[in-house]
Enzyme design. Structure first.
Site, mmCIF file in Angstrom:
data_model
loop_
_atom_site.group_PDB
_atom_site.id
_atom_site.type_symbol
_atom_site.label_atom_id
_atom_site.label_comp_id
_atom_site.label_asym_id
_atom_site.label_seq_id
_atom_site.Cartn_x
_atom_site.Cartn_y
_atom_site.Cartn_z
ATOM 1 N N CYS A 133 41.234 36.172 34.089
ATOM 2 C CA CYS A 133 41.292 37.406 34.883
ATOM 3 C C CYS A 133 41.416 37.088 36.373
ATOM 4 O O CYS A 133 40.438 36.690 37.016
ATOM 5 C CB CYS A 133 40.053 38.261 34.619
ATOM 6 S SG CYS A 133 40.031 39.789 35.568
ATOM 7 N N CYS A 136 39.404 39.493 38.662
ATOM 8 C CA CYS A 136 37.956 39.235 38.675
ATOM 9 C C CYS A 136 37.632 37.967 39.466
ATOM 10 O O CYS A 136 36.688 37.939 40.246
ATOM 11 C CB CYS A 136 37.416 39.041 37.251
ATOM 12 S SG CYS A 136 38.156 40.084 36.011
ATOM 13 N N ASP A 137 38.393 36.900 39.259
ATOM 14 C CA ASP A 137 37.992 35.577 39.770
ATOM 15 C C ASP A 137 38.865 35.023 40.887
ATOM 16 O O ASP A 137 38.521 34.002 41.482
ATOM 17 C CB ASP A 137 37.981 34.560 38.607
ATOM 18 C CG ASP A 137 37.009 34.977 37.511
ATOM 19 O OD1 ASP A 137 36.013 35.639 37.848
ATOM 20 O OD2 ASP A 137 37.244 34.653 36.337
#
Ligand code: FAD
Ligand code: NAP
Length: 310
Positions: A133, A136-137
């Site tokens: 992701c 997200c990261d």
């Protein structure tokens, strides 16, 4: 007893919830183990939903969907479903907390999840340098170098997203032709800080207690290359999430394809009366938000007709 249980709260489940409640069903629960929105919430860029001209990230795009459904009376239970079974014309929804709920009809919309690529160190370093992701990261790699693995729409779109945050993105693909849309391939090729590493696979991801410190790449001609980088994002396709349909005896509740997709007709009906499937999970799904949403609406209309005729 519920009129309808919806399993999964992605575009298919939310759209089914909207059409079922707005269509008059009173007792409808959507079981979604996480926040509603589905896999598109891990996308950094959503630009192909008809009528929504503004490009936005997946979380912002999906936020109004739940709000709209809840207004018409859809209830969301943040619970994981373990199994859907049927006895004497009634469905039993077994939950991971060992409780169960009965329902007259079910729409399964459990979608799909990222596949593992299968290289050494993938599981060991998952969440510590290996990610699926970018939204997200990605921020953890600000001004650093990262790798992206895969040649589909997701890999290329997420490589473009990461190129805006990271110093450099190595896009590794096992062939020299991409599966992604031609316009996306063009954008990637024009991006100055994306370097293509083609005809190659990731052999191993290695590191230490703090996480990934490098990756080993093997080319199709067997030559190798080492990249000293702290992160790799893998986007190598999706697996359907059909586990909830598996019965205690190991057989599926309804007919499935060899690949594990639910076989449905044009009304999203399975071969089991009162059981419908919608979205990425069903056979021949186009794996697009607009298609999953349409499936959900079709299934809900099918449920309303089924309950009326019952
Ligand atoms: P999903 O979105 O997968 O939702 C399924 C839901 O079910 C999930 O929220 C999951 O938590 C829940 N669930 C699963 N099992 C259980 C259980 N046992 N109990 C309770 N809940 C459960 N499509 C486009 O049209 N345009 C794009 O730009 C685009 N970009 C994408 C980018 C990325 C990174 C990804 C991964 C996908 C992208 N897609 C895009 C594809 C699109 O997201 C999917 O086709 C769509 O989300 C499928 O919807 P769905 O409702 O069938 O399933
Ligand atoms: P995908 O289209 O299945 O692509 C997976 C990619 O990973 C392929 O390039 C494949 O290589 C490669 N791959 C598979 N297994 C591998 C392995 N073990 N090691 C290395 N590489 C591997 O998956 P996706 O990109 O996640 O897309 C899934 C679906 O969502 C698609 O239908 C896609 O169109 C849709 N989607 C749409 C959009 C959009 O409309 N903008 C955005 C994202 C996703 P090969 O090419 O050699 O097989």
């Amino acid at each position: 007893m519920l009129d309808l249980a919806i399993i999964g709260g992605g575009p298919a489940g939310l759209s089914a919830g909207l059409y079922a409640t707005r269509g008059g069903l009173k007792n409808v629960v959507m079981f979604e183990k996480a926040m509603p929105g589905g896999q598109i919430t891990s996308s950094s860029e959503m630009e192909n939903y008809p009528g929504v001209a503004q490009v936005m990230d997946g979380i912002s795009f999906m936020a109004p969907w739940s709000e709209q459904c809840m207004r018409f009376g859809l209830k969301h239970e943040m619970k994981e479903v373990v199994r859907v079974s049927k006895k004497d014309d009634v469905f039993e929804i077994l939950l991971s907390d060992n409780t169960s709920t009965l329902a007259k009809s079910v729409i399964v919309c459990t979608g799909s999840a990222p596949k593992k690529a299968g290289f050494k160190g993938e599981n060991e370093f998952f969440g510590r340098g290996v990610s699926t992701c970018a939204t997200c990261d990605g921020f953890f790699y600000k001004n650093k170098e990262v790798a992206v693995l895969g040649g589909g729409d997701t890999a290329l779109e997420e490589a473009l997203y990461l190129s805006k945050i990271c110093k450099k993105v190595y896009l590794i693909h096992r062939r020299d032709a991409f599966r992604a849309a031609p316009s996306t391939v063009e954008r990637v090729k024009k991006c100055e800080n994306i370097e293509l590493i083609l005809n190659a696979k990731v052999d191993e991801v290695y590191g230490d207690n703090s996480g990934v410190t490098g990756i080993k790449i093997e080319f199709n001609d067997k030559s190798t290359k080492d990249l000293a980088i702290p992160g790799i994002f893998t986007f190598v396709g999706l697996d359907v999430r059909n586990e909830v349909l598996k019965q205690e005896n190991g057989e599926f509740l309804c007919k499935m394809s060899e690949q594990g997709n639910v076989i449905v007709d044009l009304k999203m009906k399975t071969n089991v009366a009162g059981l419908f499937a919608a979205g990425d999970l069903r056979l021949d799904a186009s794996r697009q938000v607009v298609c999953a949403a349409a499936d959900g609406a079709t299934a809900a209309l099918g449920v309303i007709a089924y309950l009326e005729g019952h």
